[in-house]
Write a protein that holds these residues in place. Structure first.
Motif, short mmCIF file in Angstrom:
data_model
loop_
_atom_site.label_atom_id
_atom_site.label_comp_id
_atom_site.label_asym_id
_atom_site.label_seq_id
_atom_site.Cartn_x
_atom_site.Cartn_y
_atom_site.Cartn_z
N VAL A 55 50.10 36.44 26.62
CA VAL A 55 50.11 36.81 25.20
C VAL A 55 50.02 38.32 25.04
O VAL A 55 50.76 38.91 24.24
N PHE A 56 49.12 38.97 25.79
CA PHE A 56 48.92 40.42 25.66
C PHE A 56 49.45 41.14 26.90
O PHE A 56 49.20 40.71 28.03
N LEU A 57 50.20 42.22 26.67
CA LEU A 57 50.89 42.94 27.74
C LEU A 57 51.66 41.96 28.63
O LEU A 57 51.44 41.89 29.84
N PRO A 58 52.57 41.18 28.05
CA PRO A 58 53.27 40.14 28.81
C PRO A 58 54.17 40.67 29.92
O PRO A 58 54.49 39.95 30.86
N GLY A 59 54.57 41.93 29.83
CA GLY A 59 55.44 42.49 30.86
C GLY A 59 54.72 42.88 32.12
O GLY A 59 55.37 43.18 33.15
N GLU A 60 53.38 42.87 32.10
CA GLU A 60 52.61 43.26 33.28
C GLU A 60 52.21 42.02 34.08
O GLU A 60 51.40 41.23 33.63
N ARG A 61 52.77 41.90 35.27
CA ARG A 61 52.42 40.75 36.11
C ARG A 61 51.08 40.94 36.80
O ARG A 61 50.40 39.97 37.13
N ASP A 62 50.71 42.20 37.05
CA ASP A 62 49.42 42.49 37.66
C ASP A 62 48.37 42.44 36.55
O ASP A 62 48.18 43.39 35.80
N ARG A 63 47.66 41.35 36.47
CA ARG A 63 46.75 41.16 35.34
C ARG A 63 45.45 41.95 35.47
O ARG A 63 44.80 42.22 34.46
N VAL A 64 45.07 42.29 36.70
CA VAL A 64 43.91 43.18 36.85
C VAL A 64 44.24 44.54 36.26
O VAL A 64 43.43 45.14 35.53
N TYR A 65 45.45 45.03 36.54
CA TYR A 65 45.89 46.30 35.97
C TYR A 65 46.01 46.20 34.45
O TYR A 65 45.61 47.11 33.72
#
Length: 346
Positions: free
Chosen positions: A248-258
């Motif tokens: 849902v939030f920052l969907p383009g980022e696969r690295d979720r820790v980042y």
């Protein structure tokens, strides 16, 4: 390789620590313990437990040794809560020592008085200010200053250049957390398949998130979270995202820790732009987690007739945690109108 069948082998904390990690890993595989909890255990063993106990035999541990360990933790500047958590790790090791007949019983543990400090939160005015500041930074396309708060320029700025300009996600995340009670870790993993818009007598989101801290109950949001979610979904679909397995939030980022780290960086930036201190009056840091605390506190302050059990279950916590960390921060002046209210005369 050491012979683990020998009793002398276990009269070493290295062997007990290895066994303890194996036991906790098995609990994790059964679903009794989270992977994060095992990681925290390993970190505590490596950071202070093993450096102190490595050259001490478990059979030699007594009250004096334990007091010396607490003194080490005190010198490291740990809070009493953290010290008590370290003592829990040592107690587990010593129970294994008793099992292997290296000790007759676990030595008496030093008394560490745990002081429960209420979490930092935003006031209603602070909350309005940070949301407005986030929207303003989006409109102005202002770039984040590449400096530390103390004024020193960073040699290498860890946030990717594409994230030095604020997108709408920050304002959405702030409003969503304050209107949904979720933890930052939940925000990081929230996917569209976890969200259902419910329209009827009441308008809300039903969140079926993965289990966190042994809680897996469905969560219900307040009405404003619906508008936030629908705005985020509309933008995601315009970008070719918004599927059930998209975030849902920052969907383009696969690295979720980042992704979560970026949200934390943005939140501090927005607070400074809003003129809101990054620490509260008592020096407690205001991080993304303070938004969950704000959500719970706002319900306690402004919710009409809400009971603690309903609030605790919906926030995936316990009544005891609400009373210890949230309600303990309430004072009479916060609800002066309720204190001065009168029953209607019939």
């Amino acid at each position: 390789m050491a012979d683990l069948s020998s009793p002398h082998t276990f009269d070493q904390f290295e062997s007990l620590a290895h066994e303890l990690l194996q036991v906790e890993m098995q609990r994790m595989e059964r679903g009794d313990l989270s992977r994060a909890a095992v990681g925290i255990l390993r970190n505590r063993l490596d950071a202070h437990v093993m450096p102190f106990f490595r050259d001490i035999r478990p059979s030699e541990v007594d009250v004096a040794v334990m007091e010396a360990f607490v003194e080490r933790l005190t010198e490291a500047g740990f809070s009493t809560t953290t010290m008590s958590q370290y003592l829990v790790v040592v107690r587990k090791l010593l129970r294994l020592a008793v099992r292997h007949k290296l000790l007759r019983e676990v030595p008496e543990m030093p008394k560490v008085r745990v002081v429960h400090r209420p979490r930092a939160m935003l006031t209603l005015a602070d909350y309005v200010a940070v949301v407005r500041a986030a929207h303003r930074l989006v409109r102005q396309r202002t770039q984040a200053p590449q400096v530390k708060q103390q004024g020193r320029v960073r040699e290498r700025f860890w946030v990717a250049p594409r994230h030095l300009t604020l997108p709408p996600d920050m304002a959405w995340a702030i409003r969503f957390m304050v209107n949904s009670f979720i933890r930052p870790g939940d925000l990081r993993h929230l996917k569209h398949k976890h969200v259902q818009v419910c329209r009827g007598e009441h308008l809300y989101l039903r969140l079926t998130l993965p289990e966190t801290k042994r809680h897996d109950a469905t969560m219900v949001t307040l009405r404003p979270a619906v508008q936030v979610y629908e705005a985020a979904l509309e933008q995601a679909r315009a970008q070719g995202l918004g599927g059930p397995d998209d975030y849902v939030f920052l969907p383009g980022e696969r690295d979720r820790v980042y992704a979560l780290a970026v949200l934390g960086f943005w939140f501090k930036w927005v607070m400074r732009e809003a003129g809101v201190a990054t620490q509260d009056t008592w020096g407690r840091p205001r991080t993304l987690y303070c938004l969950r605390h704000t959500a719970i506190m706002f319900r306690l302050l402004y919710g009409q007739g809400i009971d603690m059990l309903t609030l605790a279950r919906n926030a995936r916590t316990s009544v005891q945690m609400i009373e210890r960390f949230y309600a303990s921060a309430l004072d009479g002046e916060m609800n002066v109108a309720m204190l001065q209210s009168r029953r209607a005369i019939r």
